[in-house]
Design an enzyme around this catalytic site. Structure first.
Site, PDB file in Angstrom:
ATOM      1  N   HIS A  63     101.022   9.499 -23.264  1.00 14.01           N
ATOM      2  CA  HIS A  63     100.828   9.880 -21.859  1.00 14.01           C
ATOM      3  C   HIS A  63     101.105   8.670 -20.965  1.00 14.01           C
ATOM      4  CE1 HIS A  63      97.716  13.236 -23.041  1.00 14.01           C
ATOM      5  NE2 HIS A  63      98.858  13.342 -23.700  1.00 14.01           N
TER       6      HIS A  63
ATOM      7  N   CYS B 225      93.069   9.251 -21.342  1.00 16.76           N
ATOM      8  CA  CYS B 225      93.628   8.328 -20.344  1.00 16.76           C
ATOM      9  C   CYS B 225      92.564   7.854 -19.359  1.00 16.76           C
ATOM     10  CB  CYS B 225      94.790   8.993 -19.621  1.00 16.76           C
ATOM     11  SG  CYS B 225      96.155   9.373 -20.735  1.00 16.76           S
TER      12      CYS B 225
ATOM     13  N   GLU C 258      99.675   7.663 -18.269  1.00 18.16           N
ATOM     14  CA  GLU C 258      98.477   6.954 -17.791  1.00 18.16           C
ATOM     15  C   GLU C 258      97.945   5.995 -18.858  1.00 18.16           C
ATOM     16  OE1 GLU C 258      98.875  10.248 -18.141  1.00 18.16           O
ATOM     17  OE2 GLU C 258      98.069  11.356 -16.430  1.00 18.16           O
TER      18      GLU C 258
ATOM     19  N   CYS D 242      93.804  12.871 -18.462  1.00 22.29           N
ATOM     20  CA  CYS D 242      93.027  13.558 -19.494  1.00 22.29           C
ATOM     21  C   CYS D 242      91.889  12.616 -19.919  1.00 22.29           C
ATOM     22  CB  CYS D 242      93.932  13.928 -20.673  1.00 22.29           C
ATOM     23  SG  CYS D 242      94.374  12.526 -21.729  1.00 22.29           S
TER      24      CYS D 242
END
Ligand code: ZN
Length: 162
Positions: free
Chosen positions: A56, A89, A58, A86
């Site tokens: 991801h 993250c 992030e 999420c």
């Protein structure tokens, strides 16, 4: 919530990155790290298409920031993102001491859109950032940019269902 034109410009860049991810076979998420002087220091987009679902943007930003920014620089930085962090993250963001988050669509909103299109449920609970990282200042959603984000996710679900 009042976002500046600068905030909106960074948020729009996240949508471009999300579109790039989608076109490359990844999930449509993009994020940008901006320092306290307003400079974009790092940006990335989702890269889970190869099978590693921790890729991801992030999370990449948190790792990049831990290596390249001092603690005070991280605290004063802002992470813009097309979809709310999420839990993985959010935790990474808090562990490295990053500052403000601005997200366009909330995890709850994304979950609602996806379930409406018949997409399978995420294996990770769609907790808000502040449930995981209570000390992080969070701004979002940004309703005026929802339609662009929604459309990218709709296309992603459509492609995934083929
Ligand atoms: Zn994540």
């Amino acid at each position: 919530m009042e976002l500046s034109d600068t905030d909106l410009a960074h948020a729009r860049r996240c949508i471009e990155l999300a579109r790039e991810a989608l076109e490359d076979g990844d999930e449509p998420f993009g994020s940008v790290l901006v320092d306290s002087a307003g400079a974009v220091r790092f940006e990335d987009r989702n890269r889970v298409g190869g099978g590693d679902h921790t890729r991801h943007p992030e999370f990449e930003i948190a790792r990049w920031a831990a290596t390249h920014l001092s603690r005070p620089e991280r605290e004063r930085a802002t992470v813009y993102t097309s979809g709310e962090h999420c839990p993985m993250c959010s935790a990474a963001h808090a562990w490295v001491g990053l500052g403000r988050i601005v997200f366009i669509a909330s995890s709850a909103q994304l979950t609602e859109w996806r379930s409406g299109w018949g997409a399978p449920a995420s294996p990770v609970a769609p907790l808000p950032v502040q449930s995981v990282a209570p000390g992080t200042p969070v701004e979002g959603p940004v309703p005026e940019l929802h339609e662009a984000v929604r459309e990218l996710h709709r296309r992603h679900v459509e492609v995934s269902n083929r």
